[in-house]
Enzyme design. Structure first.
Site, PDB file in Angstrom:
ATOM      1  N   HIS C 109       0.870  -1.171   0.000  1.00 24.20           N
ATOM      2  CA  HIS C 109       0.000   0.000   0.000  1.00 24.20           C
ATOM      3  C   HIS C 109       0.912   1.227   0.000  1.00 24.20           C
ATOM      4  O   HIS C 109       1.973   1.206   0.630  1.00 24.20           O
ATOM      5  CB  HIS C 109      -0.836   0.115   1.279  1.00 24.20           C
ATOM      6  CG  HIS C 109      -1.748  -1.013   1.556  1.00 24.20           C
ATOM      7  ND1 HIS C 109      -1.349  -2.143   2.216  1.00 24.20           N
ATOM      8  CD2 HIS C 109      -3.075  -1.161   1.315  1.00 24.20           C
ATOM      9  CE1 HIS C 109      -2.396  -2.956   2.359  1.00 24.20           C
ATOM     10  NE2 HIS C 109      -3.447  -2.403   1.832  1.00 24.20           N
ATOM     11  N   ASP C 112       2.247   1.997   3.402  1.00 26.95           N
ATOM     12  CA  ASP C 112       3.221   1.055   3.970  1.00 26.95           C
ATOM     13  C   ASP C 112       4.630   1.545   3.688  1.00 26.95           C
ATOM     14  O   ASP C 112       5.545   1.373   4.479  1.00 26.95           O
ATOM     15  CB  ASP C 112       3.152  -0.319   3.280  1.00 26.95           C
ATOM     16  CG  ASP C 112       1.800  -0.975   3.344  1.00 26.95           C
ATOM     17  OD1 ASP C 112       1.023  -0.652   4.256  1.00 26.95           O
ATOM     18  OD2 ASP C 112       1.524  -1.816   2.456  1.00 26.95           O
TER      19      ASP C 112
END
Ligand SMILES: [Co+2]
Ligand SMILES: [Co+2]
Ligand SMILES: [Co+2]
Ligand SMILES: [Co+2]
Ligand SMILES: [Co+2]
Ligand SMILES: [Co+2]
Ligand SMILES: [Co+2]
Ligand SMILES: [Co+2]
Lengths: 447, 447, 447, 447
Positions: C109, C112
């Site tokens: 993501h 992240d």
């Protein structure tokens, strides 16, 4: 003069004391059914229901969930310069909330109230300092402590359990935390002390010694009881069953499991059940079932009032709204003698996206109204006696004659079998379930 | 000479005695893993596993379900001119099946074996007549009775329960049926007697007196035990937990519930658990969990070997096929001392659309192979000691010193708390769950 | 020369590159079944399985759960002086892990990889800066991006949904985040782009306009596709179904629901399913079912490889270990043509109490071995053709004659009904389920 | 003159026509809320609710369950000398029941009404003979047919499915049965025709070709529609979703799945959903959710009114009693335009132990009162507009300006992303779920 507590700051500034305005009121910040001083079955509503606010969900939780960060901003935390100052501000906010709402009780974990220190001694000092301030506020407001408890599931040291940790040192740390939490509860005149064993269970059976862990759990409960009784504590101890979450499996699975455990270890005189509606559901039971089961064994104690979502398999801890459910719950509770040391603790949280300060009030108001309506319906069920009369008559064959002899234990299998020599229509008697369900509905609809 | 039993008619004509052909065999009517005389851990496979065939599913059930009528046609019923003749033909079919399959045990309900008569006396006469014939066939074949039981859930008279019926007359009729079923079990040298209380529960709490019903259930179990012991029965009594179905709620919900019940009523010396995999699931537990839980309380007895479908919320009673599951089950069973009077009873039914006569064989073969493979894996787990060694070491802090003192009960809360005065990294020790799961998998993959 | 990537610091210092040692190896840090270069069905294992590591669970998650705080300490975060430096250290740790493990893909993501900035522009700058560094490491190691995605569920602004938020401004913010995440994915040569709509659903129907929300969701997906295609992106778009959690109800409930949605809105050419085993279970389906269902509609794309716990009603995201399950999964995947742009992404997390650095390796090793074993079994199922041959023959009546005519649509109800004028034994043909289950087991046991 | 139908025998002799007596009535055989001629929102209650009685549960089912034999004795069967005579007596009993209860509609399966013959032709003859008699009774009483259907799940020939059977001959037999059932429905002036695919699914994926089976199902539905339309049938076709049971998996899993299917195969103009509350639950949904979902797609049609037990994982088909649930259901239904061809069919059965003839009446009365109360509450919700007003306002940002432009499809991702350049408090708006729940409760409590 203010009819609610206010500390240095008013944390819910636009909201006044919540009052009863009746079923037609359009005011979201008023009670529609809960009229505290109103008498139901010879007792005030507030004394029947003994509402408690949960410190953790209401003043500590921040709306985060496993997929999202905090959404609830707490002014009592934001305006403080140290954790201990924040703790005191939180206390002010809590008592402001209790008194504005009109809840006469609250419940807390040690770590809700005061921050963990760098050592057990410092943690204890922190807690007892806030406890002293809480005591003052209790005196000032008349709000009392329903029960206290120790949070032994949040800290990493408890990741493998507290009383059931495979490492003895952790068990000792748990003991020190329990001792302090009991001391705090006694100091605040708490009417009970609760054990909810969130990590007293296992993540994997492959690394677990079931027998040893359960023996250790019983040992700690026994030691805690002996300590508190030694200090003169007269309150009740509670176990709060929950089948799982956060653990894969939790030893206090449900009422029957806990009853077996308490009896086996000789703890059933001092411990009662604190039954949570959502936990009942997660264990595959109705809330009503768990209450009736506990009552039938003389082990009913207190309630964590909330609800789950039957479509979601985790502890959603929503505020109770179904007065079908609260009516049956109160019917069970009243027949079990009502609350003595226990009460209705809202172990419930507003939704993550309920970010208005008023939402916390509205949620509690909804829960209190649901239980007030349920109480009224339950009292009518009892007064009319239709339901209990049906049940009494259904088992009448055991009230006299051979049936009574059987029930008292005065028969052998041969004797009993000898009575059962003719087939006939015995047993083909309607259970009248649909009629009884209609009767319950009629109580609810006629409020 | 035939190596299987055959009555006047051969009911599975195209099928010979099932033999072991090893993992590479292409023959659907041969064992791939179950080699009865092969020694595992110093004991023959067949003596470890003690397979039993369930009379009801295999010879009585007809493939009907709540939405469909019978699909399984039984020649043993079709070619008979009276219910009693059909019962004898069924017996022939059953012993033909047992011996062709090589199962050394079977289990039955009274009504599976002989038809209900028009009175308890006639029912008893019917049953004992067939029992006499079963006894002959047992002698002729060496097949034995693992356990007997009474069907007290099918007949309308039991629609409100048997031992827990609100009408005393039904309780007496239940007693007469139990007495006869115990007599039949003793006559056949049965090693156990089982209670599965399909309707010992409730449909609605609104018409139910929980306490009275559970007291009555305990009373009947007590009377049954006393009767059988008085007749010299040395076998084990079993309770088979199930949480629900057909009742909304069944009192024997799961192992913990039953353990609490047995201990409370003083029945835990004579009663053990008969654990069914599918029932474990329905109660929200793994099969392995229920076995370990029973073993940890000294209450493990026997197994109803099957599986459910985690996506379907009812008792599908499928044949066991997962040897991951059977390996963990056998690991629990072996560590609990293995089967003594108990065994692996296939309380499992072929699917409604499995209408070939061979399907019943193939289903049992699959189940037996799954348990044989599981046994091999489980024995390796035990021999290697990796898993148990890890667990032993994990709790080592309780084996000596203060930990041992705590475990023995020699400490007060204050003393224990005094040991927990320093926070540190206590408790932050990996549970190594993933490693242990990998190890289990390696046993399975290296069969 | 090192056979793995190392940044300035080695974050898993005691651990070398994981190698294949075979089924008998005692080394927890070796593969027992996964032999990357080994050929199965004419293709290397690694090219069949296309393992990807999930950035979020492995390098971002900290072991916290709704009842407990962080237990996993990440050195890559601890040793950094700023969020951006921490992001780069995390990247180093990630590539060290990928290369030591031998995973050729990863998924992420946006959040992240790089911290959210104080504005969309800064967030984008942060992400693209780290993406540049990731690109270097990809080049250096040969590790590639399986797919990218945008985290639109963690931040409070998405508490009421992202694309389905009732506030247009949030939808616009979501669009800006998606655009950047697509840009990042393209920059890194990602083979796919995934939408998992954790909050694209509702908490309460009472405040929700279902139609409008679903229309908005489709609009955003359409715009995203058009944007990416306009930029030349040739990869696949994925929807990852999940029925609930964190939302009470999520619009991408399961494969069937998503298929209906994609087809209705004309998105089924560009979007495929990313099927997660745990999400399948939560939706009341087997993993195998979801894979087969997607394949039968031509919508299979990629896999989030993990497992749930059927006894726990939430997304436990455990590492896959059941090779019964992986074998059936690979059987479905191979028959669907195998992975093209998709792969096996370990959307799985080590348990909260798995705190050893090695645990992350062992967990992945277990998952990779489970899929390698499953692949071998699945290839044998395909090569032997027993299962597919049975299915083919079972429907043979539709391959010619009237059956084929019916299937092609050449009949009216009257014509078809006219063919069904005689009752007989039509349809009473065994489904042979038990035999097929035994056959599957034999493949597994004979690995 | 009698105000109810009576054939040669009166089958419910002690029971008169059920009348409305109001909320305080003590009479179990009177309506407390359902007052058929009373106007709610400008329409009579009976025209809103269009209650239908289900022929199968009420006049065919016998109280048997998978663990027990019949408990309900039907005099209409007992006093007949042939199956066809029994069928006519049953018809008399049914119309007596409809008219005494005051239900203006009924629903039936072909096999409920007339016995299966030894050939399709004889089955058709049987059915049409009884249909002729039913038509007379309809004329005499004014009771009409809500919908008809064909039972293609009970007979062994359908054990592998009907339209989805792997054997073409069975598909043809299914077609002949559907054709006749449609003819019967048309003859009786039925307002709809329903497909509930109890075995249109699979027992095992191992023996199933998903694509072929679903294509065949669509083909049969298409052919049935074309046939009925060709015969001038103007009524609605319904699909009744159910996720499983008796099949392990049923293709018509839930509303979303069926919607996707209907749209994909071009059937969404002629087919609507018949939504059953219990089936919704089994699929992991609330009843309200399924209704709203169907309505949001323009596919709402009719309702099978009942309830399940969230603690039991099978189709308990209990009578609806929760007016919280009926209120939300009616709120959805009214907003979807109310019933046109559809209605509230009680697909519900009295409990196995409800063996009094009056129980069938009391159960229906409870269900009708629950929906009447729900209707009143729902109409108030609509009249007040508080709930809908909140929702309307919540999405107001899409009603004009850029939001409206987005909704109409006039933006690219870049344009939209460009609007989302500033982070702020967008999205942090309370969903007010607790307030809305309290409002709903207030409607219920103020009935
Ligand atoms: Co609680
Ligand atoms: Co809870
Ligand atoms: Co069993
Ligand atoms: Co079972
Ligand atoms: Co995932
Ligand atoms: Co997941
Ligand atoms: Co229905
Ligand atoms: Co149903």
């Amino acid at each position: 003069m203010a009819d609610y507590f206010k500390g240095n700051t008013e944390y819910f500034p636009g909201i006044k004391k919540i009052s009863y305005e009746g079923p037609k009121s359009d005011n979201p910040l008023a009670f529609k059914y809960y009229d505290p001083e109103k008498t139901v079955g010879g007792k005030k509503m507030k004394d029947h229901l003994r509402f408690a606010v949960a410190y953790w969900h209401s003043f500590c939780a921040d709306g985060s969930d496993p997929f999202g960060s905090a959404t609830h901003v707490h002014p009592w935390t934001a305006d403080a310069s140290s954790p201990m100052e924040a703790a005191e501000h939180k206390l002010d906010a809590a008592f402001e909330f209790f008194t504005k709402l009109g809840a006469e009780y609250y419940c807390f974990h040690d770590r809700d109230m005061a921050p963990e220190g760098s050592s057990p001694a410092e943690s204890e000092k922190n807690l007892m300092a806030i406890v002293a301030k809480a005591k003052e506020r209790q005196k000032a407001t008349g709000v009392n402590l329903l029960w206290g408890t120790a949070n032994m599931f949040n800290h990493p040291r408890f990741m493998n359990g507290a009383a059931t940790n495979p490492e003895f040192k952790v068990v000792a740390l748990a003991a020190s935390q329990i001792k302090t939490a009991i001391d705090a509860t006694i100091e605040l005149g708490g009417e009970g002390y609760t054990f909810w064993g969130g990590r007293e269970g296992y993540m994997s059976l492959l690394n677990t010694d079931l027998k040893r862990e359960k023996d250790h759990l019983a040992m700690i409960l026994t030691m805690a009881r002996d300590y508190a009784r030694g200090r003169g504590f007269k309150g009740m101890f509670y176990i709060e069953p929950k089948p799982m979450e956060p653990s894969k499996h939790q030893y206090d699975f449900d009422v029957e499991t806990v009853a077996g455990f308490l009896r086996h270890y000789g703890l059933d005189k001092d411990f009662r059940m604190n039954i949570e509606a959502n936990h009942a559901e997660l264990a595959g039971h109705d809330f009503f079932h768990e209450l009736e089961t506990a009552a039938s064994m003389g082990l009913f104690g207190s309630v964590d009032a909330n609800r789950g979502d039957p479509m979601n398999g985790w502890d959603t801890d929503q505020f109770p709204t179904s007065y079908t459910e609260t009516a049956l719950a109160m019917y069970a509770i009243l027949r079990a003698g009502g609350f003595t040391t226990g009460g209705l603790n809202f172990d419930a949280k507003i939704r993550r996206n309920s970010v208005d300060p008023a939402d916390l009030f509205e949620a509690h108001i909804g829960g209190m109204d649901a239980f007030a309506a349920g109480l009224i319906a339950a009292q009518r069920m009892i007064d009319d006696g239709k339901l209990s009369g049906f049940v009494k008559q259904r088992y009448a064959s055991f009230d006299s004659g051979e049936g009574a002899k059987f029930e008292k234990g005065g028969m052998s299998l041969q004797e009993l079998a000898a009575l059962g020599t003719v087939y006939g229509n015995a047993g083909i008697t309607s259970g009248k379930q649909e009629r009884l369900e209609n009767i319950v509905n009629q109580y609810l609809l006629n409020l």
